[in-house]
Design a protein around this motif. Structure first.
Motif, PDB file in Angstrom:
ATOM      1  N   VAL A  87       0.867  -1.180   0.000  1.00  2.00           N
ATOM      2  CA  VAL A  87       0.000   0.000   0.000  1.00  2.00           C
ATOM      3  C   VAL A  87       0.905   1.231   0.000  1.00  2.00           C
ATOM      4  O   VAL A  87       1.854   1.316   0.783  1.00  2.00           O
ATOM      5  CB  VAL A  87      -0.920   0.018   1.243  1.00  2.00           C
ATOM      6  N   THR A  88       0.602   2.181  -0.878  1.00  2.00           N
ATOM      7  CA  THR A  88       1.455   3.360  -1.015  1.00  2.00           C
ATOM      8  C   THR A  88       1.343   4.281   0.195  1.00  2.00           C
ATOM      9  O   THR A  88       0.335   4.277   0.917  1.00  2.00           O
ATOM     10  CB  THR A  88       1.094   4.166  -2.275  1.00  2.00           C
ATOM     11  N   SER A  89       2.359   5.082   0.369  1.00  4.46           N
ATOM     12  CA  SER A  89       2.371   6.074   1.448  1.00  4.46           C
ATOM     13  C   SER A  89       1.210   7.053   1.304  1.00  4.46           C
ATOM     14  O   SER A  89       0.632   7.483   2.301  1.00  4.46           O
ATOM     15  CB  SER A  89       3.688   6.852   1.447  1.00  4.46           C
ATOM     16  N   GLU A  90       0.873   7.396   0.075  1.00  2.24           N
ATOM     17  CA  GLU A  90      -0.212   8.355  -0.153  1.00  2.24           C
ATOM     18  C   GLU A  90      -1.546   7.801   0.334  1.00  2.24           C
ATOM     19  O   GLU A  90      -2.332   8.496   0.970  1.00  2.24           O
ATOM     20  CB  GLU A  90      -0.285   8.736  -1.637  1.00  2.24           C
ATOM     21  N   VAL A  91      -1.818   6.527   0.029  1.00  3.06           N
ATOM     22  CA  VAL A  91      -3.072   5.901   0.467  1.00  3.06           C
ATOM     23  C   VAL A  91      -3.103   5.809   1.985  1.00  3.06           C
ATOM     24  O   VAL A  91      -4.111   6.119   2.624  1.00  3.06           O
ATOM     25  CB  VAL A  91      -3.241   4.500  -0.177  1.00  3.06           C
ATOM     26  N   LEU A  92      -2.001   5.394   2.581  1.00  4.52           N
ATOM     27  CA  LEU A  92      -1.951   5.268   4.041  1.00  4.52           C
ATOM     28  C   LEU A  92      -2.047   6.634   4.710  1.00  4.52           C
ATOM     29  O   LEU A  92      -2.684   6.761   5.768  1.00  4.52           O
ATOM     30  CB  LEU A  92      -0.670   4.554   4.464  1.00  4.52           C
ATOM     31  N   ALA A  93      -1.437   7.643   4.123  1.00  2.00           N
ATOM     32  CA  ALA A  93      -1.514   8.990   4.689  1.00  2.00           C
ATOM     33  C   ALA A  93      -2.953   9.482   4.714  1.00  2.00           C
ATOM     34  O   ALA A  93      -3.379  10.128   5.680  1.00  2.00           O
ATOM     35  CB  ALA A  93      -0.622   9.949   3.893  1.00  2.00           C
ATOM     36  N   ARG A  94      -3.715   9.174   3.662  1.00  2.00           N
ATOM     37  CA  ARG A  94      -5.137   9.537   3.658  1.00  2.00           C
ATOM     38  C   ARG A  94      -5.866   8.859   4.812  1.00  2.00           C
ATOM     39  O   ARG A  94      -6.694   9.464   5.474  1.00  2.00           O
ATOM     40  CB  ARG A  94      -5.789   9.152   2.331  1.00  2.00           C
ATOM     41  N   ALA A  95      -5.559   7.587   5.070  1.00  2.00           N
ATOM     42  CA  ALA A  95      -6.213   6.852   6.153  1.00  2.00           C
ATOM     43  C   ALA A  95      -5.869   7.467   7.506  1.00  2.00           C
ATOM     44  O   ALA A  95      -6.696   7.468   8.417  1.00  2.00           O
ATOM     45  CB  ALA A  95      -5.818   5.379   6.127  1.00  2.00           C
ATOM     46  N   MET A  96      -4.653   7.988   7.655  1.00  2.49           N
ATOM     47  CA  MET A  96      -4.228   8.608   8.912  1.00  2.49           C
ATOM     48  C   MET A  96      -4.582  10.086   8.975  1.00  2.49           C
ATOM     49  O   MET A  96      -4.342  10.737   9.990  1.00  2.49           O
ATOM     50  CB  MET A  96      -2.714   8.468   9.095  1.00  2.49           C
ATOM     51  N   ASP A  97      -5.114  10.613   7.879  1.00  2.73           N
ATOM     52  CA  ASP A  97      -5.446  12.032   7.796  1.00  2.73           C
ATOM     53  C   ASP A  97      -4.205  12.894   8.065  1.00  2.73           C
ATOM     54  O   ASP A  97      -4.220  13.804   8.882  1.00  2.73           O
ATOM     55  CB  ASP A  97      -6.579  12.391   8.754  1.00  2.73           C
ATOM     56  N   THR A  98      -3.133  12.540   7.378  1.00  3.43           N
ATOM     57  CA  THR A  98      -1.877  13.284   7.496  1.00  3.43           C
ATOM     58  C   THR A  98      -1.240  13.352   6.119  1.00  3.43           C
ATOM     59  O   THR A  98      -1.820  12.893   5.139  1.00  3.43           O
ATOM     60  CB  THR A  98      -0.940  12.611   8.528  1.00  3.43           C
ATOM     61  N   ASN A  99      -0.050  13.906   6.029  1.00  5.09           N
ATOM     62  CA  ASN A  99       0.604  13.931   4.725  1.00  5.09           C
ATOM     63  C   ASN A  99       1.578  12.759   4.611  1.00  5.09           C
ATOM     64  O   ASN A  99       1.976  12.155   5.603  1.00  5.09           O
ATOM     65  CB  ASN A  99       1.260  15.288   4.438  1.00  5.09           C
ATOM     66  N   ALA A 100       1.943  12.456   3.383  1.00  2.00           N
ATOM     67  CA  ALA A 100       2.755  11.269   3.101  1.00  2.00           C
ATOM     68  C   ALA A 100       4.138  11.342   3.748  1.00  2.00           C
ATOM     69  O   ALA A 100       4.698  10.318   4.132  1.00  2.00           O
ATOM     70  CB  ALA A 100       2.874  11.058   1.593  1.00  2.00           C
ATOM     71  N   VAL A 101       4.690  12.538   3.908  1.00  3.24           N
ATOM     72  CA  VAL A 101       6.012  12.680   4.529  1.00  3.24           C
ATOM     73  C   VAL A 101       5.955  12.241   5.994  1.00  3.24           C
ATOM     74  O   VAL A 101       6.820  11.492   6.465  1.00  3.24           O
ATOM     75  CB  VAL A 101       6.527  14.133   4.413  1.00  3.24           C
TER      76      VAL A 101
ATOM     77  N   GLN B 242      12.072  -1.398  13.340  1.00  2.00           N
ATOM     78  CA  GLN B 242      11.734  -2.338  14.405  1.00  2.00           C
ATOM     79  C   GLN B 242      11.264  -3.688  13.851  1.00  2.00           C
ATOM     80  O   GLN B 242      10.965  -4.598  14.612  1.00  2.00           O
ATOM     81  CB  GLN B 242      10.633  -1.750  15.291  1.00  2.00           C
ATOM     82  N   GLY B 243      11.146  -3.798  12.519  1.00  2.00           N
ATOM     83  CA  GLY B 243      10.785  -5.060  11.891  1.00  2.00           C
ATOM     84  C   GLY B 243       9.292  -5.343  11.795  1.00  2.00           C
ATOM     85  O   GLY B 243       8.894  -6.476  11.530  1.00  2.00           O
ATOM     86  N   PHE B 244       8.455  -4.317  11.953  1.00  2.43           N
ATOM     87  CA  PHE B 244       7.008  -4.534  11.894  1.00  2.43           C
ATOM     88  C   PHE B 244       6.443  -4.380  10.483  1.00  2.43           C
ATOM     89  O   PHE B 244       5.410  -4.959  10.169  1.00  2.43           O
ATOM     90  CB  PHE B 244       6.275  -3.593  12.855  1.00  2.43           C
ATOM     91  N   VAL B 245       7.094  -3.557   9.660  1.00 10.25           N
ATOM     92  CA  VAL B 245       6.645  -3.356   8.278  1.00 10.25           C
ATOM     93  C   VAL B 245       7.844  -3.423   7.343  1.00 10.25           C
ATOM     94  O   VAL B 245       8.998  -3.303   7.777  1.00 10.25           O
ATOM     95  CB  VAL B 245       5.912  -2.001   8.086  1.00 10.25           C
ATOM     96  N   ARG B 246       7.547  -3.609   6.054  1.00 12.30           N
ATOM     97  CA  ARG B 246       8.554  -3.570   4.994  1.00 12.30           C
ATOM     98  C   ARG B 246       8.125  -2.520   3.977  1.00 12.30           C
ATOM     99  O   ARG B 246       6.938  -2.247   3.845  1.00 12.30           O
ATOM    100  CB  ARG B 246       8.614  -4.890   4.224  1.00 12.30           C
ATOM    101  N   SER B 247       9.083  -2.032   3.235  1.00  6.11           N
ATOM    102  CA  SER B 247       8.746  -1.115   2.140  1.00  6.11           C
ATOM    103  C   SER B 247       9.408  -1.608   0.868  1.00  6.11           C
ATOM    104  O   SER B 247      10.498  -2.169   0.894  1.00  6.11           O
ATOM    105  CB  SER B 247       9.201   0.311   2.455  1.00  6.11           C
ATOM    106  N   GLU B 248       8.688  -1.418  -0.233  1.00  7.11           N
ATOM    107  CA  GLU B 248       9.197  -1.764  -1.555  1.00  7.11           C
ATOM    108  C   GLU B 248       9.106  -0.517  -2.412  1.00  7.11           C
ATOM    109  O   GLU B 248       8.074   0.144  -2.436  1.00  7.11           O
ATOM    110  CB  GLU B 248       8.351  -2.884  -2.166  1.00  7.11           C
ATOM    111  N   LYS B 249      10.193  -0.203  -3.100  1.00  2.78           N
ATOM    112  CA  LYS B 249      10.221   0.986  -3.948  1.00  2.78           C
ATOM    113  C   LYS B 249       9.772   0.649  -5.356  1.00  2.78           C
ATOM    114  O   LYS B 249       9.737  -0.505  -5.750  1.00  2.78           O
ATOM    115  CB  LYS B 249      11.630   1.570  -3.983  1.00  2.78           C
ATOM    116  N   GLY B 250       9.443   1.699  -6.099  1.00  2.00           N
ATOM    117  CA  GLY B 250       9.122   1.538  -7.513  1.00  2.00           C
ATOM    118  C   GLY B 250       7.664   1.249  -7.779  1.00  2.00           C
ATOM    119  O   GLY B 250       6.820   1.239  -6.880  1.00  2.00           O
ATOM    120  N   HIS B 251       7.375   1.012  -9.059  1.00  2.00           N
ATOM    121  CA  HIS B 251       6.012   0.726  -9.498  1.00  2.00           C
ATOM    122  C   HIS B 251       5.491  -0.521  -8.778  1.00  2.00           C
ATOM    123  O   HIS B 251       6.158  -1.540  -8.735  1.00  2.00           O
ATOM    124  CB  HIS B 251       5.980   0.519 -11.016  1.00  2.00           C
ATOM    125  N   GLY B 252       4.317  -0.424  -8.213  1.00  4.05           N
ATOM    126  CA  GLY B 252       3.739  -1.546  -7.479  1.00  4.05           C
ATOM    127  C   GLY B 252       4.299  -1.677  -6.074  1.00  4.05           C
ATOM    128  O   GLY B 252       3.981  -2.624  -5.361  1.00  4.05           O
TER     129      GLY B 252
END
Length: 153
Positions: free
Chosen positions: A24-38, A50-60
């Motif tokens: 899930v992109t930062s932009e979508v999650l930021a909307r859910a948190m009602d904050t900005n993507a940064v 802390q090992g709770f989430v992973r991030s993948e760069k690029g398309h998809g």
């Protein structure tokens, strides 16, 4: 004192992430948190360390949960956020010269410490899997609300 809602916001986002099949992109999650993507990326970076989430760069790419929901407690996330303040109340002054205020501070400090210990113990008992199960029970009870759930995350 301003309320710190980061724990609530992050738990909200993590549960939305758990409902997705992929990143899930930062932009979508930021909307859910009602904050900005940064702000969201900064918060998620701490959870990644802390090992709770992973991030993948690029398309998809985007954020995914890195651990089974059963293994992550509210206390884990609270700790990963840097132990935000649990209470908005506090002593009027931390080092009073007045003996009356010293007695008041001692009683309040003891009470706050006991309440915090109880709350943190409870946080340790509640997992993301339990929150997810509660969400799914609510979804079954209110199926018409599902569209609203997808509107922001």
């Amino acid at each position: 004192m301003r309320r710190d809602s980061r724990l609530s916001g992050v738990l909200h986002v993590l549960l939305h992430m758990a409902e997705q099949d992929g990143p899930v992109t930062s932009e979508v999650l930021a909307r859910a948190m009602d904050t900005n993507a940064v702000v969201l990326r900064r918060t998620m970076a701490g959870l990644r360390e802390q090992g709770f989430v992973r991030s993948e760069k690029g398309h998809g790419g985007g954020w995914t949960i890195a651990r089974p929901l059963e293994t992550v407690s509210l206390r884990d996330i609270y700790d990963a956020l840097g132990h935000p303040s649990l209470f908005a109340m506090g002593n009027r002054t931390e080092a009073p010269g007045c003996l009356v205020e010293q007695a008041v501070n001692a009683a309040l400090d003891r009470s706050f410490e006991e309440a915090e210990a109880l709350l943190l113990a409870r946080f340790g008992e509640v997992t993301l899997a339990m929150l997810s199960a509660d969400f799914h029970a609510r979804l079954i009870a209110h199926p018409h609300r599902h569209a609203q759930e997808n509107d922001h995350g």
